[in-house]
Design a protein around this motif. Sequence first.
Motif, mmCIF file in Angstrom:
data_model
loop_
_atom_site.group_PDB
_atom_site.id
_atom_site.type_symbol
_atom_site.label_atom_id
_atom_site.label_comp_id
_atom_site.label_asym_id
_atom_site.label_seq_id
_atom_site.Cartn_x
_atom_site.Cartn_y
_atom_site.Cartn_z
ATOM 1 N N ARG A 276 34.014 26.651 19.542
ATOM 2 C CA ARG A 276 32.462 26.274 19.545
ATOM 3 C C ARG A 276 31.376 27.383 18.961
ATOM 4 N NH1 ARG A 276 33.505 20.547 19.861
ATOM 5 N NH2 ARG A 276 34.575 19.696 21.274
ATOM 6 N N LEU A 277 30.461 27.016 18.097
ATOM 7 C CA LEU A 277 29.416 27.846 18.240
ATOM 8 C C LEU A 277 28.002 27.327 19.276
ATOM 9 C CD1 LEU A 277 29.229 29.195 14.064
ATOM 10 C CD2 LEU A 277 30.878 29.427 16.569
ATOM 11 N N LEU A 278 27.487 28.602 19.857
ATOM 12 C CA LEU A 278 26.675 28.200 21.070
ATOM 13 C C LEU A 278 25.140 29.108 20.210
ATOM 14 C CD1 LEU A 278 26.829 27.513 23.966
ATOM 15 C CD2 LEU A 278 26.961 25.732 22.920
ATOM 16 N N HIS A 279 23.822 28.339 19.917
ATOM 17 C CA HIS A 279 23.254 29.290 19.604
ATOM 18 C C HIS A 279 22.262 30.230 20.500
ATOM 19 C CE1 HIS A 279 18.707 30.226 18.862
ATOM 20 N NE2 HIS A 279 19.405 30.460 17.832
ATOM 21 N N ASN A 280 22.599 31.716 20.521
ATOM 22 C CA ASN A 280 21.487 32.725 21.746
ATOM 23 C C ASN A 280 20.144 32.275 21.119
ATOM 24 O OD1 ASN A 280 21.263 33.730 23.613
ATOM 25 N ND2 ASN A 280 22.211 35.545 22.703
ATOM 26 N N PRO A 281 19.112 32.489 22.226
ATOM 27 C CA PRO A 281 19.387 32.166 23.385
ATOM 28 C C PRO A 281 19.152 30.332 24.008
ATOM 29 C CG PRO A 281 17.046 33.220 23.072
ATOM 30 C CD PRO A 281 18.118 32.954 21.470
ATOM 31 N N SER A 282 19.194 29.688 22.981
ATOM 32 C CA SER A 282 18.222 28.294 22.485
ATOM 33 C C SER A 282 20.351 27.134 23.910
ATOM 34 C CB SER A 282 18.525 27.736 21.903
ATOM 35 O OG SER A 282 19.056 27.321 21.548
ATOM 36 N N GLY A 283 21.214 28.094 23.622
ATOM 37 C CA GLY A 283 22.045 27.335 24.204
ATOM 38 C C GLY A 283 22.894 26.189 24.208
ATOM 39 N N ARG A 284 22.449 25.972 22.266
ATOM 40 C CA ARG A 284 22.181 24.571 21.591
ATOM 41 C C ARG A 284 23.421 24.193 20.335
ATOM 42 N NH1 ARG A 284 16.161 22.019 20.334
ATOM 43 N NH2 ARG A 284 17.196 20.157 19.525
ATOM 44 N N GLU A 285 24.063 23.828 20.688
ATOM 45 C CA GLU A 285 25.671 23.437 19.609
ATOM 46 C C GLU A 285 25.042 24.007 18.463
ATOM 47 O OE1 GLU A 285 29.745 21.146 19.209
ATOM 48 O OE2 GLU A 285 28.758 20.801 21.215
ATOM 49 N N ILE A 286 26.245 24.629 17.491
ATOM 50 C CA ILE A 286 25.864 24.864 16.151
ATOM 51 C C ILE A 286 26.205 23.421 15.825
ATOM 52 C CG2 ILE A 286 25.571 26.232 14.068
ATOM 53 C CD1 ILE A 286 25.426 28.249 16.061
ATOM 54 N N ALA A 287 26.078 22.471 14.986
ATOM 55 C CA ALA A 287 27.110 21.556 14.002
ATOM 56 C C ALA A 287 27.188 22.103 12.165
ATOM 57 C CB ALA A 287 25.611 20.108 14.469
ATOM 58 N N VAL A 288 26.389 22.165 12.265
ATOM 59 C CA VAL A 288 26.328 22.399 10.934
ATOM 60 C C VAL A 288 25.449 24.105 10.069
ATOM 61 C CG1 VAL A 288 25.563 22.143 8.464
ATOM 62 C CG2 VAL A 288 26.485 20.365 9.882
ATOM 63 N N VAL A 289 27.001 24.793 9.403
ATOM 64 C CA VAL A 289 26.495 26.722 8.954
ATOM 65 C C VAL A 289 26.624 26.138 7.653
ATOM 66 C CG1 VAL A 289 27.270 28.785 9.003
ATOM 67 C CG2 VAL A 289 28.377 27.422 10.755
ATOM 68 N N TYR A 290 24.574 26.133 6.776
ATOM 69 C CA TYR A 290 24.604 26.630 5.854
ATOM 70 C C TYR A 290 24.494 27.373 5.352
ATOM 71 C CZ TYR A 290 20.939 25.053 2.143
ATOM 72 O OH TYR A 290 20.357 24.681 0.938
#
Length: 508
Positions: A276-290
């Motif tokens: 899975r991909l997480l955004h740094n620094p928020s730690g939120r999971e990335i659902a879609v890469v646009y």
Amino acid sequence: MLMHFPPQLPDRMERFYVQYIEDWALCNGLCMRDIDNSHAVHAPVTMFPTPFSKSGFEEALRIQCAFNELYFHAATHEEWLLGHLEEAAKHDDFTAKLIQIHKAAKAGQTQRLTGGLWRSDYIVNGSRTSLEGRQVKQVEFNTVSVSFGALASKVADMHEFLSHASRSWTGHGEVPRNTALKDLARGLANMHAGYKVAEIQHRQATHQTSTSAIEDEDDASIMDDPVVLFIVQPDETNVMDQRLIEFELVKEHDIVSYRISLAEVPDFVVRTNDNRLLHNPSGREIAVVYYRAGYAPSDYPTDVEWNAREMLESSHAVNCPSTLTQLAGAKKIQQVLTDRSVLTKIAPSLSSDTVDRLMKTFVKIYPMDDSPEGEQGRYYALREPDHFVLKPQREGGGNNIYGEDIPEFLQSIPTESWAAYILMELIEPPKITNRILRAGKLQSGRVVNELGVFGTVMWDRDHNELLMNEQAGWLLRTKLQDSHEGGVAAGFGCLDSIQLMGPLKDDN
């Protein structure tokens, strides 16, 4: 002969219009950043909405879902797709590298969903002075980084406002509403929702229970808060067009987005052990890469960018688009699909009537390889180039070679490299004039219009099942006729909107 358009305004009224356009644009986000990225300026626009064939416009909207379905089939026939690009890849490093990324990432992919925000571009074709009855002919089909949907919606609103604000010109035809901003954002939101649904189903299966796995508090926080990651170019000047979609996602769908360049991926994206991909620094999971970048070689100046694309491609996020889907938009694939027998074999789900309608939008396109069709293309390119344009496997403005410049260009490169190009018949546009406002200055003259119709798609690649297929608004770009290229971001064209017209009288 030029049509009775645009209206002739006295100087005072012209200044009124210019001021209104500049102020309306700045107040409503119809803007771009200037070349040094220091401040916002109004986007280049026409003073008046341009007359456009009502029947041609309506047919382009109606047929978009059929084009979506056709290119869905093209993108899911991997062996067929890569086979047709094999020769071009030998002579085009960029195409070869995208194929390499696809093959390298394929083994690690765990996400069954893939998506696309697409656009089919047309020019009205024909020699009659009346607009009505002319057919739209397809210029190209774009599967990556389609732009200006958000600003196109704003231009239509601006022209509609001006038609009410001024009594000296109230319009000569209907200015249709443009919902591209809302529709494109909804397409991304549907991909985001698809990711969440797939995760719920996966967790239910993993826990082997009929009770939703997201009842766990940690799971719930992950599933409630995944984000969309915009991949953009450094120092992007077309940032407002992208930001408007980001803001729409928050406003209408409660979805947060982050934006980074490919070079920034190592610093701002973390891949977990379960892919899975997480955004740094928020730690939120990335659902879609646009992707609003990644369509040209200049987007990959070093291995850092290519490595980032491979990492994103091989992750669990929904890619919009995948590299394979991006490759489906190559000019070579557009050329191959103009053959009815190929089209019906690749997309057997399309009805015969639908295929007929698709075929009516095509002009003749030749390969430039050593096949019999390629030999014919080479003959026209060298002996009768005036009615053709030579196109590489590229997106973005400034890449095409026109008319009498074609033979000299071909003779400047190795003959074996010709296979990386296609030769396309030029489309004859209507004879229309308009006024273009760019950086506060007006230009007048004969113009050429290019209509783009957006589409949103999502499918399950494990089952080749099309889960979303929608028409998503439109775009009209206009350029002065003496400019070969029409890209707004590339500095050649401007944004426009449409007056839906039947027959118009000419100057006689």
